[in-house]
Design a protein around this motif. Structure first.
Motif, PDB file in Angstrom:
ATOM      1  N   ASN A  51       0.808  -1.216   0.000  1.00 50.94           N
ATOM      2  CA  ASN A  51       0.000   0.000   0.000  1.00 50.94           C
ATOM      3  C   ASN A  51       0.844   1.270   0.000  1.00 50.94           C
ATOM      4  O   ASN A  51       0.338   2.333  -0.305  1.00 50.94           O
ATOM      5  CB  ASN A  51      -0.921   0.010   1.227  1.00 50.94           C
ATOM      6  CG  ASN A  51      -1.895  -1.151   1.192  1.00 50.94           C
ATOM      7  OD1 ASN A  51      -2.238  -1.653   0.138  1.00 50.94           O
ATOM      8  ND2 ASN A  51      -2.334  -1.580   2.359  1.00 50.94           N
ATOM      9  N   LYS A  53       3.376   4.085  -1.179  1.00 50.46           N
ATOM     10  CA  LYS A  53       3.782   4.629  -2.477  1.00 50.46           C
ATOM     11  C   LYS A  53       5.212   5.141  -2.357  1.00 50.46           C
ATOM     12  O   LYS A  53       5.548   5.886  -1.451  1.00 50.46           O
ATOM     13  CB  LYS A  53       2.862   5.780  -2.855  1.00 50.46           C
ATOM     14  CG  LYS A  53       1.399   5.389  -2.922  1.00 50.46           C
ATOM     15  CD  LYS A  53       0.960   5.242  -4.333  1.00 50.46           C
ATOM     16  CE  LYS A  53      -0.546   5.132  -4.468  1.00 50.46           C
ATOM     17  NZ  LYS A  53      -1.108   3.876  -4.170  1.00 50.46           N
ATOM     18  N   GLY A  54       6.063   4.744  -3.250  1.00 47.63           N
ATOM     19  CA  GLY A  54       7.446   5.200  -3.257  1.00 47.63           C
ATOM     20  C   GLY A  54       8.371   4.221  -2.553  1.00 47.63           C
ATOM     21  O   GLY A  54       7.981   3.494  -1.640  1.00 47.63           O
ATOM     22  N   LYS A  58       8.255   2.451   1.339  1.00 48.48           N
ATOM     23  CA  LYS A  58       8.244   0.992   1.435  1.00 48.48           C
ATOM     24  C   LYS A  58       9.389   0.499   2.305  1.00 48.48           C
ATOM     25  O   LYS A  58       9.214  -0.411   3.112  1.00 48.48           O
ATOM     26  CB  LYS A  58       8.330   0.368   0.041  1.00 48.48           C
ATOM     27  CG  LYS A  58       7.054   0.446  -0.737  1.00 48.48           C
ATOM     28  CD  LYS A  58       7.157  -0.296  -2.050  1.00 48.48           C
ATOM     29  CE  LYS A  58       5.845  -0.181  -2.806  1.00 48.48           C
ATOM     30  NZ  LYS A  58       5.823  -0.975  -4.002  1.00 48.48           N
TER      31      LYS A  58
END
Length: 103
Positions: A51, A53-54, A58
């Motif tokens: 879930n 982003k980027g 993460k």
């Protein structure tokens, strides 16, 4: 395996896959999960980075999996009083004696 040491460790290829991998590992994983549920342990979502982003988010989310949920602070303060200093020194000396005992 140890089949090059003892001949009785020489087993068929299907024996190691069926008994060792499928049966024994499945039983171990099932019993382990039942133990975790019995002691009401936390089940972690290891795939939770989908879930985010980027790449940096993460990576941060992935590294947070290995940190505790809360941090407890403890003030060591060994020099607050002479008695406290002797107590801390006793703990350190006791650990060093146990470590020396291994030799």
């Amino acid at each position: 395996t140890f089949q090059h040491w003892l001949k009785n460790f020489n087993e068929c290829w299907w024996d190691s896959w069926v008994l060792d991998v499928a049966l024994c590992n499945f039983v171990g994983i099932s019993l382990g999960m039942m133990t975790v549920r019995f002691f009401e342990g936390t089940t972690y979502d290891w795939m939770g980075t989908k879930n985010a982003k980027g790449l940096t988010k993460k990576m941060r989310q992935g590294l947070q999996l290995f940190t505790p949920a809360t941090w407890d602070s403890y003030i060591w303060n060994p020099t607050s009083s002479p008695l406290r200093f002797l107590q801390c020194a006793f703990v350190v000396i006791l650990c060093l004696v146990f470590e020396l005992n291994a030799f």
